[in-house]
Write a protein that holds these residues in place. Structure first.
Motif, PDB file in Angstrom:
ATOM      1  N   GLY A  41      -2.180   6.971   1.112  1.00 41.96           N
ATOM      2  CA  GLY A  41      -3.542   7.238   0.643  1.00 41.96           C
ATOM      3  C   GLY A  41      -4.312   6.009   0.216  1.00 41.96           C
ATOM      4  N   ASP A  42      -3.641   4.874   0.029  1.00 43.60           N
ATOM      5  CA  ASP A  42      -4.321   3.638  -0.388  1.00 43.60           C
ATOM      6  C   ASP A  42      -5.194   3.082   0.735  1.00 43.60           C
ATOM      7  OD1 ASP A  42      -3.288   3.614  -2.915  1.00 43.60           O
ATOM      8  OD2 ASP A  42      -1.759   2.090  -2.519  1.00 43.60           O
ATOM      9  N   ARG A  43      -6.241   2.385   0.329  1.00 38.88           N
ATOM     10  CA  ARG A  43      -7.073   1.612   1.263  1.00 38.88           C
ATOM     11  C   ARG A  43      -6.819   0.137   0.976  1.00 38.88           C
ATOM     12  NH1 ARG A  43     -11.497   2.841  -0.458  1.00 38.88           N
ATOM     13  NH2 ARG A  43     -12.540   0.922  -1.096  1.00 38.88           N
ATOM     14  N   ILE A  44      -6.220  -0.559   1.914  1.00 42.80           N
ATOM     15  CA  ILE A  44      -5.838  -1.952   1.751  1.00 42.80           C
ATOM     16  C   ILE A  44      -6.782  -2.830   2.567  1.00 42.80           C
ATOM     17  CG2 ILE A  44      -4.001  -3.657   2.000  1.00 42.80           C
ATOM     18  CD1 ILE A  44      -3.413  -1.469  -0.036  1.00 42.80           C
ATOM     19  N   GLY A  45      -7.336  -3.848   1.934  1.00 42.94           N
ATOM     20  CA  GLY A  45      -8.195  -4.796   2.624  1.00 42.94           C
ATOM     21  C   GLY A  45      -7.610  -6.192   2.553  1.00 42.94           C
ATOM     22  N   GLY A  54       0.812  -1.206   0.000  1.00 47.48           N
ATOM     23  CA  GLY A  54       0.000   0.000   0.000  1.00 47.48           C
ATOM     24  C   GLY A  54       0.847   1.259   0.000  1.00 47.48           C
ATOM     25  N   GLU A  93      -8.613  -3.987   7.534  1.00 46.48           N
ATOM     26  CA  GLU A  93      -8.603  -2.934   6.523  1.00 46.48           C
ATOM     27  C   GLU A  93      -7.784  -1.776   7.068  1.00 46.48           C
ATOM     28  OE1 GLU A  93     -11.963  -1.997   3.739  1.00 46.48           O
ATOM     29  OE2 GLU A  93     -12.043  -0.182   4.977  1.00 46.48           O
ATOM     30  N   TRP A  94      -6.952  -1.205   6.192  1.00 46.79           N
ATOM     31  CA  TRP A  94      -6.046  -0.149   6.602  1.00 46.79           C
ATOM     32  C   TRP A  94      -6.054   0.965   5.563  1.00 46.79           C
ATOM     33  CZ3 TRP A  94      -5.144  -5.296   6.293  1.00 46.79           C
ATOM     34  CH2 TRP A  94      -4.874  -5.988   7.492  1.00 46.79           C
ATOM     35  N   VAL A  95      -6.051   2.212   6.013  1.00 43.13           N
ATOM     36  CA  VAL A  95      -5.874   3.369   5.142  1.00 43.13           C
ATOM     37  C   VAL A  95      -4.474   3.917   5.422  1.00 43.13           C
ATOM     38  CG1 VAL A  95      -6.661   5.667   4.510  1.00 43.13           C
ATOM     39  CG2 VAL A  95      -8.335   3.890   5.120  1.00 43.13           C
ATOM     40  N   ASN A 145      -7.707  -0.371  -2.798  1.00 46.60           N
ATOM     41  CA  ASN A 145      -8.655   0.701  -3.144  1.00 46.60           C
ATOM     42  C   ASN A 145      -9.967   0.131  -3.683  1.00 46.60           C
ATOM     43  OD1 ASN A 145      -6.801   2.737  -2.401  1.00 46.60           O
ATOM     44  ND2 ASN A 145      -5.801   2.582  -4.399  1.00 46.60           N
ATOM     45  N   GLY A 146     -10.440  -0.908  -3.032  1.00 46.51           N
ATOM     46  CA  GLY A 146     -11.723  -1.505  -3.371  1.00 46.51           C
ATOM     47  C   GLY A 146     -11.687  -2.523  -4.492  1.00 46.51           C
ATOM     48  N   SER A 166      -7.303  -6.658  -1.311  1.00 47.53           N
ATOM     49  CA  SER A 166      -7.961  -5.693  -2.181  1.00 47.53           C
ATOM     50  C   SER A 166      -7.221  -4.369  -2.033  1.00 47.53           C
ATOM     51  CB  SER A 166      -9.440  -5.519  -1.819  1.00 47.53           C
ATOM     52  OG  SER A 166      -9.583  -4.989  -0.521  1.00 47.53           O
TER      53      SER A 166
END
Length: 281
Positions: free
Chosen positions: A158-162, A155, A219-221, A171-172, A169
């Protein structure tokens, strides 16, 4: 190894100062007293001989490429225990030795890069069990500032990691996986794991997934100035899922080449010549 870097800097500066003082002052005084220039003290003789070599090693190691040995199985199947790798020290900016302060910005990590960094956290003890924490929210936390770790950048800021326990995933968008068979190397710590090709956006790489271990989802931003990193041996890696984000200030460089494989420094137990010259993807 921070201690080695510190010793190298101190010894280089010491020999350089001794050599310079002799060249500017002491040699002239010996000559004025009628002494011969070759009758110099042993310390000066050694300093004059070793300073250029030490200075060259320090410059190459600090600003060009640094050797590093893989100590664990967290990056299987791409990096094996005993791999000796080279780390590009200028890929993410030139940094001062010891304090790792960047003084010339050059570039930033890209998703999929394999990076070496200082572990950015604390070591805590829960009875006899060691627990790592980035915040130090535990009894008697001890800063860990002398360990170099290696992981893959998943990541960016600014990325969103799931992570749902088996798949990523970004960024969705769910990351695609291609099965490549079963991986049987017992040194990986997960014998019988599934070998997969993980298709990160813009970069694909091999990874391992255990059939018997399922890690909890999360989930992490990723904050500005930090990165989210994971091991390729996905179910046998202590990484950002457990201790948080990697600050940009802790980066040491980008791993790019395997130059040797030995189980120990003197290759007493043999080595794997097939690993030599392997590019790190």
């Amino acid at each position: 190894m921070v201690w080695f870097e510190t010793i190298l800097v101190v010894v280089t500066l010491f020999t350089g100062v001794v050599w310079l003082l002799d060249k500017l002052f002491l040699a002239r005084r010996r000559k004025a007293r009628g002494g011969l220039l070759d009758e110099e003290p042993v310390l000066v003789d050694y300093s004059r001989a070793f300073f250029p070599v030490l200075a060259l090693v320090l410059v190459l190691r600090s600003f060009v490429a640094e050797p590093y040995k893989i100590p664990s199985a967290s990056m299987y199947p791409n990096l094996h225990i005993g791999d000796f790798i080279l780390v590009n020290k200028f890929a993410y900016g030139l940094r001062l030795p010891i304090n790792n302060q960047k003084f010339i910005p050059v570039g930033e990590p890209k998703r999929g890069d394999v990076v070496v960094f200082h572990y950015p956290g604390y070591l805590c003890r829960n009875g006899e069990q060691e627990v790592r924490s980035q915040t130090g929210d535990c009894a008697m936390p001890q800063p860990v500032n002398n360990e170099n770790w290696i992981k893959r950048v998943i990541g960016l800021p600014g990325d969103r990691i799931g992570f749902d326990g088996s798949a990523l995933s970004v960024n969705g968008q769910r990351v695609a996986y291609k099965p490549l068979g079963t991986y049987e190397d017992p040194k990986s710590g997960v014998p019988g794991a599934q070998l997969l090709e993980e298709g990160l956006p813009g970069r694909s790489h091999w990874m391992l997934e255990s059939q018997d271990r399922v890690l909890p989802p999360g989930e992490w931003v990723v904050p500005a100035g930090q990165y989210f990193v994971m091991g390729d041996n996905r179910d046998n890696s202590e990484d950002g899922r457990f201790w948080g984000f990697l600050p940009e200030t802790e980066l040491r460089g980008k791993a790019f080449l395997i130059w040797l494989n030995c189980s120990n420094w003197f290759c007493k137990d043999g080595f794997d010549p097939s690993r030599i010259g392997t590019k790190i993807n």
